[in-house]
Design a protein around this motif. Structure first.
Motif, short mmCIF file in Angstrom:
data_model
loop_
_atom_site.label_atom_id
_atom_site.label_comp_id
_atom_site.label_asym_id
_atom_site.label_seq_id
_atom_site.Cartn_x
_atom_site.Cartn_y
_atom_site.Cartn_z
N ILE A 28 51.16 28.07 52.17
CA ILE A 28 50.65 26.72 51.92
C ILE A 28 50.25 26.03 53.22
O ILE A 28 49.29 25.25 53.25
N TRP A 29 50.97 26.34 54.32
CA TRP A 29 50.57 25.77 55.61
C TRP A 29 49.25 26.37 56.08
O TRP A 29 48.37 25.66 56.57
N LEU A 30 49.10 27.68 55.90
CA LEU A 30 47.85 28.33 56.31
C LEU A 30 46.67 27.79 55.53
O LEU A 30 45.62 27.44 56.10
N ILE A 31 46.83 27.66 54.22
CA ILE A 31 45.72 27.22 53.37
C ILE A 31 45.37 25.76 53.62
O ILE A 31 44.19 25.39 53.71
N ASN A 32 46.38 24.89 53.79
CA ASN A 32 46.04 23.48 53.97
C ASN A 32 45.42 23.22 55.34
O ASN A 32 44.55 22.36 55.49
N ILE A 33 45.82 23.99 56.36
CA ILE A 33 45.19 23.84 57.68
C ILE A 33 43.73 24.29 57.63
O ILE A 33 42.83 23.61 58.16
N LEU A 87 44.66 17.53 51.90
CA LEU A 87 45.65 16.48 52.15
C LEU A 87 46.83 16.61 51.19
O LEU A 87 47.99 16.41 51.57
N TYR A 88 46.53 16.91 49.95
CA TYR A 88 47.60 17.11 48.96
C TYR A 88 48.53 18.24 49.40
O TYR A 88 49.77 18.10 49.39
N LEU A 89 47.95 19.36 49.79
CA LEU A 89 48.77 20.49 50.23
C LEU A 89 49.57 20.15 51.48
O LEU A 89 50.72 20.59 51.63
N LEU A 90 48.98 19.36 52.36
CA LEU A 90 49.69 18.95 53.58
C LEU A 90 50.91 18.10 53.24
O LEU A 90 51.99 18.28 53.82
N LEU A 91 50.75 17.17 52.29
CA LEU A 91 51.88 16.34 51.87
C LEU A 91 53.00 17.18 51.26
O LEU A 91 54.19 17.03 51.60
N ILE A 92 52.63 18.10 50.38
CA ILE A 92 53.63 18.95 49.73
C ILE A 92 54.35 19.82 50.76
O ILE A 92 55.58 19.94 50.75
N ALA A 93 53.57 20.42 51.67
CA ALA A 93 54.17 21.30 52.68
C ALA A 93 55.08 20.53 53.63
O ALA A 93 56.14 21.02 54.02
N SER A 94 54.69 19.31 53.99
CA SER A 94 55.50 18.50 54.92
C SER A 94 56.83 18.11 54.28
O SER A 94 57.89 18.22 54.91
N VAL A 95 56.78 17.63 53.04
CA VAL A 95 58.02 17.24 52.36
C VAL A 95 58.91 18.46 52.14
O VAL A 95 60.14 18.38 52.28
N ASP A 96 58.32 19.59 51.82
CA ASP A 96 59.10 20.81 51.64
C ASP A 96 59.81 21.19 52.93
O ASP A 96 60.98 21.59 52.92
N ALA A 97 59.12 21.07 54.07
CA ALA A 97 59.73 21.40 55.36
C ALA A 97 60.87 20.44 55.70
O ALA A 97 61.90 20.85 56.25
N GLN A 98 60.71 19.17 55.36
CA GLN A 98 61.73 18.16 55.68
C GLN A 98 62.96 18.27 54.78
O GLN A 98 64.07 17.92 55.21
N THR A 99 62.78 18.74 53.55
CA THR A 99 63.89 18.76 52.59
C THR A 99 64.40 20.17 52.32
O THR A 99 65.16 20.37 51.37
N LYS A 100 64.02 21.13 53.12
CA LYS A 100 64.40 22.52 52.88
C LYS A 100 65.92 22.66 52.83
O LYS A 100 66.63 22.22 53.72
N GLY A 101 66.41 23.26 51.75
CA GLY A 101 67.83 23.47 51.59
C GLY A 101 68.59 22.28 51.03
O GLY A 101 69.74 22.43 50.61
N GLN A 102 67.98 21.09 51.01
CA GLN A 102 68.66 19.89 50.50
C GLN A 102 67.72 19.07 49.63
O GLN A 102 67.84 17.85 49.57
N TYR A 103 66.80 19.72 48.95
CA TYR A 103 65.85 18.97 48.13
C TYR A 103 66.55 18.17 47.03
O TYR A 103 66.07 17.10 46.64
#
Length: 694
Positions: free
Chosen positions: A361-366, A405-421
């Motif tokens: 998702i990071w590769l595709i959104n970039i 932009l949508y993918l960037l938002l999803i990927a960023s939140v996923d990175a911030q909440t990894k393991g504690q979503y």
């Protein structure tokens, strides 16, 4: 006249009926109990000693104050009952001093404190006008499991420091519900051994200090249902075995699960919070039972005998076991029970359920963002005229940029909440972030499909009417067409924000809510429109194919190549979208063929691939775009040699047009003649030879 008189007689009969006994009892003034004095709007005094007095009921009294030492000398009192004394506004410090046998400070009438549920003879200081929590620190009761209930006192706003210190040396149960509490201060329960603490239905309670349980032992049971608490204290949670937090909608985040080392039963508001207690290591789940490690091993190695003897027989002699009650549940595993359970739409996992999706998702959104921004910048700054194809390509690039932009938002939140979503799920899915992400993806998806359809129709129209220049689609026609597409896409993306379906249903913020009929119609409408767009594109390219094969039509070689390339691109795009449409239609009819976890694979591998590939396939890999790109770079002093090569190619093309503009069997139209003459005149400025030959 008969009917009104009959109704009047019935009304009079009802009025003459005696009121119910409880109502009469509640309305009449209650007598002042022995040995108390209860002056109206005065101070209550109940001096002792009074032999045999174990219960003191103070109900419907006109008193205003309970002063210090009001019950002095009543050493045999076990229960003091205070209820519905609405004139009571103040209980002075030391009012309940030295009551060594006091066990219940409560209210005996079940109906007068409707929020609590102990036995009918256990009620609290309820429904009074006091503005401050009564001072109970000098009761010095020696009774085990002292019960204090204070409820429906809406003017009490704070539980202060050391509010219950010295009340009892043994364990206590505090039932403080339905009051006007707004804050619980630090060390509020200092010096107590809490069995149960009920704070439910304190609708104004928003803050509980992080050290509220500092200095206290317990509680084993904590009930904070129907409060506005936004966070639990991180200190003192180790002893909690039962946590009740229903209808606590402001509590969106729980402390670290390591804090709940003894928790066995949790009834919460949000299903995602139960994910925190899943798959806990054994030593964490059974921490409180670690002292029985040897017994647990014996449980595993000793099978229950037919005569219902258990591991005790292996430890104690038979004579020592006579008269014992066996606890057969002791050997059962201690597992945590949590409700409500997570549902199929919100499983216990991160936003990206798989690690490989997190990378993709990071590769595709970039790629989607950088590619589409590059296309937009080059096309909008090009020195060449903005034609209809360029204009449509700009719209397509913007739509794909929004998908990035949508993918960037999803990927960023996923990175911030990894393991504690589980601790961020409510804030994310009910917050503005998920709504913005959902708006971007629906808007981008619909605008992209709409623009691809318009591009296809424009190609078909251009090739079909290639020799009829007066029917050529111009920019003044394309702008209102695309304006309609923007309005349509915006409307479709806005509907979930106003209650038609919802972006809050799943963590990836797609409108998957199909509970209502209107939501089902919304989802099916989008899917049907996308299928219709696909059919239109297929029909246009079939016609384009036959038009290219017809030698009677003057389709230029350039248009033919573009049509073939776009046919491949469009079919590739819709082939990628086909799986999503198929599974989405089945889900809209409430027959899901794929789980939310697996749908995330489609989300990353199929749904946004077009947005990543379109700028490269439609623009960046084309010669026209490469020419514009290098010409733009030459303005900044880069790639001057490549830019010069493109300028020479343009010059050679003008020369070729000048030489061959009037050759051929078919006579050009007047507009073609004028266009060729202008090109020749422009070239003549650079080369006089061309001007002479023309």
């Amino acid at each position: 006249m008969g009917r009104p008189s009959l109704a009047l007689r019935l009304l009079l009969a009802l009025l003459l009926l005696p009121p119910p006994a409880p109502l009469l009892w509640a309305l009449r003034p209650a007598p002042c109990p022995e040995p108390c004095s209860c002056p109206p709007d005065g101070a209550l005094r109940c001096p002792g000693p009074q032999a045999g007095l174990s219960r003191l009921s103070l109900t419907y009294l006109p008193i205003k104050v309970i002063p210090s030492q009001a019950f002095r000398g009543l050493n045999e009192v076990i229960k003091i009952l205070i209820q519905n004394t609405k004139n009571l506004v103040h209980i002075e410090a030391g009012a309940f001093t030295n009551l060594p046998r006091l066990k219940y400070l409560n209210n005996p009438l079940y109906s007068l404190c409707p929020h609590s549920h102990p036995a009918p003879n256990h009620r609290s200081i309820c429904n009074t006008g006091i503005h401050k929590l009564p001072d109970v620190t000098k009761i010095f009761s020696s009774e085990f499991n002292f019960i204090l209930e204070i409820c429906d006192n809406l003017h009490i706003t704070t539980i202060p420091r050391n509010a219950f210190q010295g009340m009892n040396n043994e364990s206590i149960t505090l039932k403080l519900y339905g009051n006007g509490f707004e804050e619980i201060q630090s060390h509020a329960f200092n010096g107590t051994t809490l069995i149960s603490l009920e704070l439910k239905e304190n609708a104004r309670l928003e803050k509980m200090h992080n050290d509220a349980f500092r200095g206290a032992t317990g509680p084993s049971i904590l009930d904070i249902s129907s409060t506005k608490l936004q966070a639990l204290p991180t200190y003192g949670l180790e002893s909690i075995q039962t946590l009740i937090a229903t209808s606590s909608y402001s509590l969106k985040k729980l402390p670290s699960r390591e804090k709940f080392t003894n928790l066995l039963d949790a009834t919460l508001t949000y299903p995602s919070h139960c994910c925190a207690f899943r798959n806990l290591p054994t030593n964490e789940q059974n921490f409180s039972f670690s002292i029985f490690k040897n017994f647990s091993k014996q449980c595993e190695s000793t099978a229950r005998r037919p005569n219902n003897e258990t591991l005790y027989s292996a430890i104690f002699a038979e004579s020592e076991l006579s008269g014992w009650d066996y606890d057969y549940g002791f050997c059962l595993p201690k597992t945590l029970q949590c409700a409500p359970e997570p549902d199929a739409f919100n499983p216990c996992e991160d936003i990206m359920g798989y690690d490989f999706l997190r990378v993709l998702i990071w590769l595709i959104n970039i790629l989607a963002i950088t590619g589409n921004v590059t296309v937009l910048f080059v096309l909008l700054t090009s020195r060449y005229k903005l034609t209809v194809p360029r204009f449509l390509m700009c719209n397509l690039s913007f739509a794909d940029f929004c998908m990035g932009l949508y993918l960037l938002l999803i990927a960023s939140v996923d990175a911030q909440t990894k393991g504690q979503y589980y601790n961020h799920a409510i804030d994310w899915q009910t917050g503005s972030g998920c709504s913005v992400a959902g708006f971007f993806t629906v808007f981008a998806s619909e605008l992209s499909v709409y623009t691809l359809t318009v591009i296809t129709l424009e190609r078909w129209h251009t090739i079909t009417y290639a020799i009829q220049l007066d029917q050529k689609l111009r920019l003044k026609h394309a702008i209102p067409v695309m304006l309609g597409g923007w309005l349509f896409s915006t409307l479709i993306a806005m509907l979930p924000l106003v209650g038609v379906s919802s972006y809050m249903k799943v963590s990836i913020c797609l409108p998957m809510d199909v509970e209502s009929t209107l939501s089902q119609v919304y989802i099916l409408t989008i899917l049907i429109l996308n299928v219709m767009a696909f059919i239109i594109i297929c029909a246009c390219y079939i016609k384009i194919y036959f038009a290219v094969q017809n030698p009677e039509l003057m389709a230029t070689n350039k248009d033919t190549k573009i049509a073939k390339k776009m046919a491949v691109l469009i079919f590739t795009d819709f082939t990628c979208m086909a799986p999503i449409s198929f599974f989405a239609i089945s889900a809209a009819f409430k027959v899901p063929l794929i789980t939310v976890t697996n749908s995330k694979v489609l989300l990353v591998l199929f749904y946004p691939v077009n947005s990543c590939a379109n700028p490269f396939l439609y623009a960046i890999f084309t010669k026209a775009f490469q020419r514009d790109f290098f010409l733009l770079l030459s303005k900044f002093g880069c790639c001057k040699y490549r830019a010069e090569l493109y300028r020479r190619k343009d010059f050679s093309a003008y020369i070729s047009n000048c030489k061959n503009g009037f050759t051929g069997s078919n006579k050009p139209s007047r507009s073609t003649f004028k266009l060729t003459t202008l090109q020749c005149q422009y070239s003549a400025v650079l080369d006089k030879t061309c001007y002479k030959e023309c």
